[in-house]
Each structure stands twice: as C-alpha cells, then as structure tokens.
Design a protein around this motif. Structure first.
Motif, PDB file in Angstrom:
ATOM      1  N   LYS A  11       4.010  22.837   2.508  1.00 17.91           N
ATOM      2  CA  LYS A  11       5.268  22.681   3.235  1.00 17.91           C
ATOM      3  C   LYS A  11       5.988  21.598   2.703  1.00 17.91           C
ATOM      4  CE  LYS A  11       2.833  24.411   7.223  1.00 17.91           C
ATOM      5  NZ  LYS A  11       2.442  24.316   8.645  1.00 17.91           N
ATOM      6  N   ALA A  12       7.239  21.288   3.598  1.00 16.78           N
ATOM      7  CA  ALA A  12       7.968  20.139   3.046  1.00 16.78           C
ATOM      8  C   ALA A  12       7.622  18.757   3.063  1.00 16.78           C
ATOM      9  CB  ALA A  12       9.478  20.269   3.778  1.00 16.78           C
ATOM     10  N   ASN A  13       6.556  18.764   4.085  1.00 11.61           N
ATOM     11  CA  ASN A  13       5.891  17.285   4.204  1.00 11.61           C
ATOM     12  C   ASN A  13       4.862  16.824   3.108  1.00 11.61           C
ATOM     13  OD1 ASN A  13       3.752  19.065   5.087  1.00 11.61           O
ATOM     14  ND2 ASN A  13       3.515  17.711   6.791  1.00 11.61           N
ATOM     15  N   ALA A  14       4.785  17.702   2.132  1.00 11.07           N
ATOM     16  CA  ALA A  14       3.569  17.443   1.025  1.00 11.07           C
ATOM     17  C   ALA A  14       3.719  16.058   0.468  1.00 11.07           C
ATOM     18  CB  ALA A  14       3.868  18.557  -0.183  1.00 11.07           C
ATOM     19  N   PHE A  15       4.899  15.541   0.197  1.00  6.72           N
ATOM     20  CA  PHE A  15       4.887  14.388  -0.304  1.00  6.72           C
ATOM     21  C   PHE A  15       4.365  13.030   0.804  1.00  6.72           C
ATOM     22  CE2 PHE A  15       6.909  10.378  -1.850  1.00  6.72           C
ATOM     23  CZ  PHE A  15       6.674  10.395  -3.452  1.00  6.72           C
ATOM     24  N   GLY A  16       4.687  13.395   1.873  1.00  5.57           N
ATOM     25  CA  GLY A  16       4.318  12.307   2.918  1.00  5.57           C
ATOM     26  C   GLY A  16       2.965  12.417   3.128  1.00  5.57           C
ATOM     27  N   LYS A  17       2.220  13.750   3.012  1.00  2.00           N
ATOM     28  CA  LYS A  17       0.747  13.725   3.122  1.00  2.00           C
ATOM     29  C   LYS A  17       0.101  13.292   1.876  1.00  2.00           C
ATOM     30  CE  LYS A  17       0.388  18.182   6.010  1.00  2.00           C
ATOM     31  NZ  LYS A  17      -0.344  19.452   6.100  1.00  2.00           N
ATOM     32  N   CYS A  18       0.631  13.295   0.823  1.00  2.21           N
ATOM     33  CA  CYS A  18       0.009  12.615  -0.462  1.00  2.21           C
ATOM     34  C   CYS A  18      -0.006  11.203  -0.249  1.00  2.21           C
ATOM     35  CB  CYS A  18       0.817  13.015  -1.610  1.00  2.21           C
ATOM     36  SG  CYS A  18       0.323  12.275  -3.174  1.00  2.21           S
ATOM     37  N   VAL A  19       1.036  10.725   0.082  1.00  2.00           N
ATOM     38  CA  VAL A  19       1.280   9.204   0.311  1.00  2.00           C
ATOM     39  C   VAL A  19       0.121   8.633   1.457  1.00  2.00           C
ATOM     40  CG1 VAL A  19       2.816   7.259   1.115  1.00  2.00           C
ATOM     41  CG2 VAL A  19       3.768   8.938  -0.655  1.00  2.00           C
ATOM     42  N   ALA A  20       0.368   9.341   2.481  1.00  2.00           N
ATOM     43  CA  ALA A  20      -0.839   9.125   3.454  1.00  2.00           C
ATOM     44  C   ALA A  20      -2.154   9.085   3.016  1.00  2.00           C
ATOM     45  CB  ALA A  20      -0.612   9.971   4.910  1.00  2.00           C
ATOM     46  N   LYS A  21      -2.523  10.098   2.428  1.00  2.00           N
ATOM     47  CA  LYS A  21      -3.998  10.239   1.681  1.00  2.00           C
ATOM     48  C   LYS A  21      -4.106   8.953   0.805  1.00  2.00           C
ATOM     49  CE  LYS A  21      -6.945  13.406  -0.614  1.00  2.00           C
ATOM     50  NZ  LYS A  21      -7.056  14.667  -1.212  1.00  2.00           N
ATOM     51  N   ALA A  22      -3.097   8.855  -0.192  1.00  2.40           N
ATOM     52  CA  ALA A  22      -3.300   7.840  -1.268  1.00  2.40           C
ATOM     53  C   ALA A  22      -3.376   6.478  -0.561  1.00  2.40           C
ATOM     54  CB  ALA A  22      -2.139   8.011  -2.176  1.00  2.40           C
ATOM     55  N   ALA A  23      -2.642   6.065   0.362  1.00  2.00           N
ATOM     56  CA  ALA A  23      -2.484   4.758   0.955  1.00  2.00           C
ATOM     57  C   ALA A  23      -3.978   4.573   1.621  1.00  2.00           C
ATOM     58  CB  ALA A  23      -1.415   4.688   2.104  1.00  2.00           C
ATOM     59  N   ASN A  24      -4.657   5.587   2.406  1.00  2.00           N
ATOM     60  CA  ASN A  24      -5.733   5.338   3.030  1.00  2.00           C
ATOM     61  C   ASN A  24      -7.055   5.454   2.158  1.00  2.00           C
ATOM     62  OD1 ASN A  24      -4.591   5.528   5.654  1.00  2.00           O
ATOM     63  ND2 ASN A  24      -4.806   7.738   5.880  1.00  2.00           N
ATOM     64  N   THR A  25      -6.749   5.890   0.833  1.00  5.12           N
ATOM     65  CA  THR A  25      -7.809   5.546  -0.004  1.00  5.12           C
ATOM     66  C   THR A  25      -7.889   4.425  -0.946  1.00  5.12           C
ATOM     67  OG1 THR A  25      -6.727   6.911  -1.756  1.00  5.12           O
ATOM     68  CG2 THR A  25      -8.209   7.929  -0.312  1.00  5.12           C
ATOM     69  N   ASN A  26      -6.563   3.783  -0.739  1.00  3.16           N
ATOM     70  CA  ASN A  26      -6.468   2.586  -1.693  1.00  3.16           C
ATOM     71  C   ASN A  26      -5.847   1.415  -0.823  1.00  3.16           C
ATOM     72  OD1 ASN A  26      -6.817   3.566  -4.084  1.00  3.16           O
ATOM     73  ND2 ASN A  26      -4.791   4.717  -4.178  1.00  3.16           N
ATOM     74  N   PRO A  27      -6.741   0.956   0.142  1.00  2.38           N
ATOM     75  CA  PRO A  27      -6.176  -0.311   0.994  1.00  2.38           C
ATOM     76  C   PRO A  27      -5.937  -1.410   0.268  1.00  2.38           C
ATOM     77  CG  PRO A  27      -8.573   0.298   1.363  1.00  2.38           C
ATOM     78  CD  PRO A  27      -8.074   1.246   0.513  1.00  2.38           C
TER      79      PRO A  27
ATOM     80  N   SER B  51       0.865  -1.207  -0.005  1.00  2.00           N
ATOM     81  CA  SER B  51      -0.044   0.192   0.141  1.00  2.00           C
ATOM     82  C   SER B  51       0.926   1.172   0.086  1.00  2.00           C
ATOM     83  CB  SER B  51      -0.912  -0.111   1.228  1.00  2.00           C
ATOM     84  OG  SER B  51      -1.556   1.179   1.373  1.00  2.00           O
ATOM     85  N   THR B  52       2.046   1.062   0.833  1.00  2.00           N
ATOM     86  CA  THR B  52       2.688   2.465   0.803  1.00  2.00           C
ATOM     87  C   THR B  52       3.656   2.584  -0.268  1.00  2.00           C
ATOM     88  OG1 THR B  52       3.137   2.108   3.344  1.00  2.00           O
ATOM     89  CG2 THR B  52       4.793   3.451   2.109  1.00  2.00           C
ATOM     90  N   ILE B  53       4.004   1.423  -0.943  1.00  9.06           N
ATOM     91  CA  ILE B  53       4.778   1.693  -2.394  1.00  9.06           C
ATOM     92  C   ILE B  53       4.026   2.162  -3.295  1.00  9.06           C
ATOM     93  CG2 ILE B  53       6.067   0.367  -3.865  1.00  9.06           C
ATOM     94  CD1 ILE B  53       7.424  -1.386  -1.731  1.00  9.06           C
ATOM     95  N   SER B  54       2.826   1.381  -3.372  1.00  9.95           N
ATOM     96  CA  SER B  54       1.706   1.816  -4.612  1.00  9.95           C
ATOM     97  C   SER B  54       1.356   3.371  -4.351  1.00  9.95           C
ATOM     98  CB  SER B  54       0.494   0.963  -4.269  1.00  9.95           C
ATOM     99  OG  SER B  54      -0.340   1.505  -5.230  1.00  9.95           O
ATOM    100  N   ALA B  55       1.131   3.732  -3.225  1.00 14.86           N
ATOM    101  CA  ALA B  55       0.840   5.238  -2.929  1.00 14.86           C
ATOM    102  C   ALA B  55       1.919   6.172  -3.247  1.00 14.86           C
ATOM    103  CB  ALA B  55       0.338   5.536  -1.508  1.00 14.86           C
TER     104      ALA B  55
END
Length: 169
Positions: free
Chosen positions: A153-169, A126-130
């Motif tokens: 902010k600098a954590n934009a990529f992490g926020k994107c991954v967290a959002k994508a990982a939660n929407t694609n379980p 899930s993390t790799i796919s996101a």
C-alpha cells in the motif's frame, strides 16, 4: 496605582509566555530537519498526503513533543525525592546539580527540559536514520518491490521507517 501594578505583573507573566516554544513550533523545527535530512520525496513517502506531508508531520510530532515532557517530569520528580541523589552526583544536591543561579530554584525545570531534549534528539536521530535506511532500500529494490515487501500500500515507506526505527533504538 493598583492598575499600574496589575499591568506590570501581567506584563512580567506574559513576556516569558510569548517567548516559550509551543509543541507545534518544536514539531515544525523537527519536521524541517527531517525533510532536509532525508529529502522531500522520502519525506512525502514517510508522512503521506503529498503536498500536505509537512502538515501531517507537524501534527504527528506535536503530540509526541508534548508527551515527551510527561516522562522526564516523572523522572525528575523521582530524582528530586531520592535521598541518595547527592551520593550518585558527586555530593551535589538536586538543586545544585540541575539549578542555576544562587539558590538553584529552577532545578526542576532545567532537569525536565534537559531530559526532554535528550529524548527528543534520540527520537529524531532514530527517525532520520531509519528513513535513510528505507530510502536506500527503496532505491535498491525499486518502488514496486519495496511497496510489495512492506504491505503493498501507499504507506509502505512509513511502515519501513517504523520497523527500522524500532529495531535501531
């Protein structure tokens, strides 16, 4: 004679423990897989810290790996106590289904490790796919627009991954 017996017992206990994989070792392996799968730049963006991204990844995933054992342990305890287990598993008892060897004495440990590994593999994929999805999005939008879209902010990529990982379980 007692000292020799005691040393023999201690050696038998210490040897398996020396070969056991710690949560930090498992996390290190997972971080290497992620870094290889998504690339060094995206990996640094995901975990931040520049050259310390790998250390941040290991720290984060070590606690995740450790907590991934608690839930499977509860699931296995419930399965072991379930009177209808054999009915749902082809007539096999819990020990016969999960255990190995003559008596299946290691059934609970095998159950927990099987379920924990499955959970860990699912989370890793899930993390790799996101991260791959976010890497593609960042490349198409450009760094500035991507950062603005995910909070500026600098954590934009992490926020994107967290959002994508939660929407694609």
């Amino acid at each position: 004679m007692r000292k020799i017996a005691l040393l023999a017992v201690l050696a038998l206990v210490a040897v398996p423990a020396a070969f056991a994989t710690s949560p930090a070792d498992q996390a290190s392996t997972l971080c290497k897989q992620q870094r290889t799968a998504i690339g060094a730049t995206a990996f640094k963006l995901l975990y931040g810290g520049g050259s310390n991204a790998y250390g941040r990844c290991v720290s984060k995933l070590a606690s995740t790996v450790q907590s991934n054992t608690a839930n499977p342990s509860k699931q296995c305890a419930a399965e072991r106590a379930d009177a209808a287990f054999a009915t749902a598993h082809g007539g096999k008892t819990f020990a016969q289904f999960y255990g190995t060897g003559k008596n299946g004495n290691n059934a609970f440990g095998k159950c927990v490790s099987t379920k924990a590994k499955a959970l860990q593999d699912q989370q890793q994929q899930s993390t790799i796919s996101a991260a791959k999805t976010c890497k593609t999005e960042r490349n198409s939008l450009g760094a500035t627009a991507f950062t603005a879209k995910y909070g500026g902010k600098a954590n934009a990529f992490g926020k994107c991954v967290a959002k994508a990982a939660n929407t694609n379980p």
